[in-house]
Design a protein around this motif. Structure first.
Motif, PDB file in Angstrom:
ATOM      1  N   ILE A 139       0.789  -1.295  -0.316  1.00 43.71           N
ATOM      2  CA  ILE A 139      -0.159  -0.078   0.078  1.00 43.71           C
ATOM      3  C   ILE A 139       0.642   1.241   0.214  1.00 43.71           C
ATOM      4  N   TRP A 140       1.734   1.126   1.113  1.00 42.12           N
ATOM      5  CA  TRP A 140       2.335   2.564   1.003  1.00 42.12           C
ATOM      6  C   TRP A 140       3.771   2.772  -0.846  1.00 42.12           C
ATOM      7  N   GLU A 141       4.051   1.262  -1.153  1.00 41.00           N
ATOM      8  CA  GLU A 141       4.524   1.394  -2.344  1.00 41.00           C
ATOM      9  C   GLU A 141       3.991   2.549  -3.152  1.00 41.00           C
ATOM     10  N   LYS A 142       2.452   1.993  -3.274  1.00 41.35           N
ATOM     11  CA  LYS A 142       2.221   2.511  -4.104  1.00 41.35           C
ATOM     12  C   LYS A 142       1.571   4.079  -4.004  1.00 41.35           C
ATOM     13  N   TYR A 143       1.518   4.299  -2.782  1.00 39.19           N
ATOM     14  CA  TYR A 143       1.218   5.571  -2.137  1.00 39.19           C
ATOM     15  C   TYR A 143       2.892   6.185  -2.634  1.00 39.19           C
ATOM     16  N   TYR A 144       3.345   5.804  -2.680  1.00 35.66           N
ATOM     17  CA  TYR A 144       4.727   7.149  -3.166  1.00 35.66           C
ATOM     18  C   TYR A 144       4.766   6.616  -4.745  1.00 35.66           C
ATOM     19  N   ILE A 145       4.943   5.975  -5.445  1.00 35.68           N
ATOM     20  CA  ILE A 145       4.135   6.304  -6.832  1.00 35.68           C
ATOM     21  C   ILE A 145       3.327   7.012  -6.844  1.00 35.68           C
TER      22      ILE A 145
END
Length: 375
Positions: free
Chosen positions: A339-345
């Motif tokens: 979830i956090w990876e997608k947020y940063y992307i």
């Protein structure tokens, strides 16, 4: 559940397939058995459970039995709701921080359940008083009334692939998030859009998820603080030369979202990735994809590096940690790492990010370790 299914498979023959299990409670029927025969079945059951490394308590030859929330009476062929003597019935308060659809469904669902486990109206009325008082204390203006179970028609149910959007609900938020979301579906996927068959109000549904209550928030906070205090010191780096560590002495961190900044004389690009295991292992995989040509398409970062090498452009890579969080949990059914990876992307500079947009819809792979085939 798997253990329960296996145990049922082992004991089915003793009860002629008339036995059921729910977690640590079981109920079986013995037809035309004498007390001595029932005792023999009990001993066989104890033997089976002992072979599995389990212990069991058995009561047999009963005419009246309490199983879960139902009292079954074979003497007069009746059944009624049952609650343990020391059990205090409590329901979510009508003014609690829950979606209105959940609040409205609580009282009717209780009434429906009590009616289904009552053989007649007298049994219902004898047992419903405690539940009615609990509803009144929770602020519900609802009177429990016996409703005989209606025979449902066997309607043909058409299977449909539903995409669920589950935004968290809070009464402090005035915006109707679900309504706005469905309006966006109507706006961006009209009837003449080629994706309308996939994204429409029949295939995309909204269901609010409940937020944690204050008690759960406090317990989570206290647990995290206590774990930090009791956590033993873990080695953070195993590099021979500390100044050569890709993460400045913290290359053994786990469950992190990292960023690789590729710097050339003309421009700077960024790649965002995740590492559930130690970052050093992930870093070795990246280095391997930079050296071996058959691995140059492993990631968007390796594609970019090979493009620079083919153009003979000098570059340097700087590695940083964006966030450390937990990966997929079989309890919460969520992977904060993904979830956090997608947020940063999503929030990264579009002119500098190397990640492809398809990564935003990729499925979490960290849940695979909980599959039976991988246990």
């Amino acid at each position: 559940e798997l253990v329960g299914i296996y145990i049922l498979h082992k004991i089915n023959k003793l009860f002629a397939n008339e036995v059921g299990l729910y977690r640590d409670d079981g109920l079986g029927i013995l037809r035309s058995h004498t007390p001595s025969q029932a005792e023999r079945v009990s001993k066989n059951l104890i033997s089976i459970f002992k072979d599995l490394g389990l212990r069991i308590t058995i009561e047999h030859s009963l005419k009246i039995v309490n199983f879960l929330d139902v009292n079954l009476n074979l003497k007069n062929n009746t059944y009624r709701p049952y609650a343990k003597p020391n059990n205090i019935t409590q329901y979510v308060h009508v003014n609690s921080n829950h979606p209105q659809s959940v609040i409205k469904a609580i009282a009717p669902s209780i009434n429906r359940r009590l009616s289904n486990i009552s053989s007649n109206e007298d049994q219902f009325n004898n047992a419903s008083q405690d539940y009615q008082e609990a509803l009144n204390k929770a602020g519900y203006n609802y009177t429990l009334k016996f409703e005989p179970k209606q025979k449902s028609e066997n309607r043909r149910k058409r299977t449909r692939n539903i995409i669920w959007f589950n935004p968290p609900f809070s009464k402090q938020v005035c915006t109707s998030v679900g309504k706005k979301f469905l309006q966006l579906i109507d706006k961006h996927f009209p009837i003449d859009n080629k994706l309308h068959k996939v994204f429409n109000r029949n295939n995309v549904k909204v269901s609010y998820s409940c937020m944690k209550n204050m008690g759960a928030i406090i317990n989570t906070h206290n647990k995290s603080i206590l774990q930090k205090d009791n956590k033993p010191k873990i080695r953070e780096c195993n590099c021979r030369q500390t100044n050569e560590c890709p993460l400045a002495g913290k290359c053994l961190q786990k469950s992190i979202i990292y960023q690789a900044n590729v710097i050339t004389a003309q421009e700077s690009k960024a790649y965002i990735g995740i590492s559930d295991t130690e970052f050093k292992k992930r870093w070795y995989n990246h280095q391997s994809s930079f050296r071996l040509e058959h691995k140059k398409k492993d990631t968007e970062l390796s594609k970019y590096i090979w493009n620079l090498k083919e153009k003979r452009v000098d570059y340097t890579i700087e590695w940083t940690v964006l966030k450390q969080t937990c990966s997929y949990s079989n309890t919460t059914k969520k992977c904060l790492l993904c979830i956090w990876e997608k947020y940063y992307i999503i929030t990264a500079d579009k002119t500098k990010i190397l990640n492809s947009r398809t990564e935003l819809i990729s499925k979490c792979r960290h849940a695979n370790k909980f599959l039976v085939c991988n246990v």
